[in-house]
Enzyme design. Sequence first.
Site, PDB file in Angstrom:
ATOM      1  CB  THR A  69      -0.916   0.046   1.142  1.00 48.72           C
ATOM      2  OG1 THR A  69      -1.957   1.109   1.162  1.00 48.72           O
ATOM      3  CG2 THR A  69      -0.162   0.046   2.534  1.00 48.72           C
ATOM      4  CE  LYS A  73      -1.524   0.553  -3.974  1.00 53.74           C
ATOM      5  NZ  LYS A  73      -2.749   0.605  -4.450  1.00 53.74           N
ATOM      6  CG  ASP A 110      -5.166  -0.871  -7.179  1.00 52.79           C
ATOM      7  OD1 ASP A 110      -5.447  -1.391  -6.209  1.00 52.79           O
ATOM      8  OD2 ASP A 110      -4.037  -0.059  -7.018  1.00 52.79           O
TER       9      ASP A 110
END
Length: 284
Positions: A69, A73, A110
């Site tokens: 997180t 990234k 994501d």
Amino acid sequence: MAISGSTRVFYILGDPVAQVKAPTVYNHLFQQHGIDAVLVPLKLPAGAVRGFLQDGGMAAENIGGFWVTIPHKGALADLLPAKDPVATVANAVNAVRRRPDGTLEGALFDGIGFVKGLDHFGIPVTGRRVLVVGAGGGGHAVAAALAQRQPAALAVYNRTTERAASLVRRLQPLVGAAATVAASNDPAGYDLVVNCTSQGLQPGDALPFDPARAGAGTAVLDIIMTREPTPLLKAARARGLRAEPGFEMLVQQVPEYLRFFGFDSLAATLQADLAPIRALLAPK
């Protein structure tokens, strides 16, 4: 939960990390399904990532990998040689696994979570005209995943035009001339419009675009990961548009993480019924 000498260990790296829900969610799943594994949060400053990888942080053979997180990234994407196509476009990873030979491999879920959310909502991408508003990290991941669905047009708008142009250049190997820089954030003429900005996080934020300008059949998505509708979604729904929140994007990533880390059976079980994950991530 029972931890033994044979327990497989995973981390979640972040700074801050106290707010993350992943340990609660995944440790519950491991315990519930009889999996001898544990996910542990590590508060790792941004400048310590390279040392963590190079100085033995991943040398132990019972470490399976780690979730990623903020703010790591992008840094980890630069440090790891092998990435999936979405991670390559976004230049970011949110999962890293340790291969049997000790080398590391990164992936980004994501964007995959976002397009799986579209499937859940029954919103098509292939052959449609899509506008992505915002070319930050979220916009990169979402646009790359959308590009893999072969939209008829994929336009990117960002207040800083060069940032949008940079993302379009990254998308062109996937969709060619279908990827363009949008001259404005006007949603008119698009079938799907996605807010990938942070506008809507704070009370009083301006809307990222005007839903009154969207056509009657336009779907509006917001990647802000709340189950409750943002001001944008409320305005879009008031106009009668299909408008869905970013919460499902978070839900749909759970089986992807588990599959990536080798828990294929659990991933398949959860993908068949994600209601328990929704309850874990946003208990009522």
